[in-house]
Design an enzyme around this catalytic site. Structure first.
Site, PDB file in Angstrom:
ATOM      1  CE1 TYR A 122     -12.893  51.414 -63.568  1.00  0.00           C
ATOM      2  CE2 TYR A 122     -12.925  50.385 -65.524  1.00  0.00           C
ATOM      3  CZ  TYR A 122     -13.505  50.945 -64.592  1.00  0.00           C
ATOM      4  OH  TYR A 122     -15.016  51.146 -64.416  1.00  0.00           O
ATOM      5  CB  THR A 123      -4.902  48.735 -62.532  1.00  0.00           C
ATOM      6  OG1 THR A 123      -5.389  48.631 -64.008  1.00  0.00           O
ATOM      7  CG2 THR A 123      -6.006  47.560 -61.762  1.00  0.00           C
TER       8      THR A 123
END
Length: 361
Positions: free
Chosen positions: A60-61
């Site tokens: 994630y990110t």
């Protein structure tokens, strides 16, 4: 129901809040999401309200999400044991490295060590297989996860975005070998995504896996922001994710949600979340909040009690049509029991099949 009305995750003894804070939006590295400061505010508020279950992933990110959570735990070390921190492996953060992702032993062990470092903790409460790696034997994956559990680096394991037959194979194998088995199932589940009810939900109910739905608002399409009246004028925070979900079917569902929201004196998003929470096998629904106001609105779904009539109305609107063998289920009682009434029609079983309303020759 308050956020601190904890429930067990499936058949395990792990107690989690009925809503899980999804951290996929933590960090602005992909051009959308929450700033570091807003992310920290959201975490604080979720915990203050009684939430203890937070979900992220190494992917994630670009791993910034894990770092944001780790910095929070680092500043508040006393909170660590009070939280259920979940993260995932499988995502490859190293382009060009064939072992940088997937579910092989080398990848899993490296991913776990890196997640522990970013999260600033020495153990992960729930470690998810993010998605099925078709190139790795499932026994290799389960053996590697068992080693992490035995080493004390992982408490429980779960599985996400994987076919039901593969999950069943993994858990039966783990059971007979005395290994840790999956206790949670993370799947996309919403009024607009119900295909999981054909195989994955029944499998979870049978094997005792706690379901933690992701995207219960279909990337925001069921948030109440997108309506028939403003079609084409609202831009989503996640662009293509939302736009691909906006259709006549979606607007029909939103119309129904708006009516029920008025009846309940609440919001469209809360009604959509309440429907997901009411489904069999659901332990904790993952809510993603890019802004604090979204978190506050979503948590309010726990106070919504949909009536049987309202649930039936929504169910009829989006009920999926299943193929074989589920499509055969209505006639099975007649075959098994030698004749019974199905939908008001007498069904007589015979070696030649099932005859409606009359006996076979």
């Amino acid at each position: 129901m308050p956020l601190n009305h904890y429930v067990t995750l499936g058949r395990s003894g792990l107690r989690v809040s009925p809503l899980c804070l999804g951290a996929m939006t933590f960090g602005e590295d992909l051009g959308w999401g929450s700033s570091v400061e807003e992310s920290q505010t959201i975490i604080d508020r979720f915990i203050d309200l009684g939430g203890n279950f937070i979900d992220t992933a190494n992917f994630y990110t670009k791993s910034h999400s894990e770092k944001i959570l780790g910095d929070h735990v680092g500043r508040h070390p006393a909170r660590r044991d009070r939280l259920v921190l979940a993260t995932k492996f499988s995502g490859n953060l190293y382009p060009g490295d064939p072992n940088g992702g997937g579910s092989g032993r080398k990848s899993i062990l490296a991913a776990c060590e890196n997640s522990l470092r970013r999260l600033q903790t020495d153990y992960i409460d729930l470690y998810w297989l993010h998605n099925w790696d078709v190139h790795t034997p499932i026994d290799e994956t389960m053996a590697a996860l068992e080693d992490l559990v035995r080493a004390g680096k992982v408490r429980y394991i779960g599985v996400s975005d994987t076919p039901a037959w593969k999950i069943a194979q993994a858990n039966v194998m783990a059971h007979f070998r005395g290994w840790s088995s999956f206790v949670g199932l993370q799947i996309e589940y919403s009024l607009l995504e119900r295909s999981v009810e054909q195989e994955l939900v029944p499998m979870a109910l049978e094997l005792g896996l706690g379901i933690t739905p992701w995207s219960p608002l279909k990337s925001g399409a069921l948030s109440g922001k997108y309506t028939r009246a403003n079609a084409g004028t609202q831009k989503g925070d996640r662009g293509a994710f939302v736009q691909s979900a906006l259709s006549e079917k979606t607007y029909a569902v939103v119309d129904a949600l708006e009516i029920i929201a008025r009846e309940q004196g609440t919001t469209v998003a809360r009604v959509a979340l309440a429907w997901v929470q009411s489904q069999p096998g659901v332990s904790s629904t993952i809510i993603g909040a890019r802004r604090l106001s979204q978190l506050e609105d979503n948590v309010g779904a726990l106070d919504v009690r949909l009536t049987a009539e309202q649930l039936a109305r929504l169910d009829a609107l989006t009920k999926p049509a299943f193929g074989f063998p589920q499509s055969m289920q209505p006639i099975f009682p007649a075959i098994h029991n030698g004749g019974t009434t199905v939908n008001g029609v007498f069904m007589e079983a015979s070696p030649y099949g099932v005859v409606k309303g009359e006996k076979p020759y």
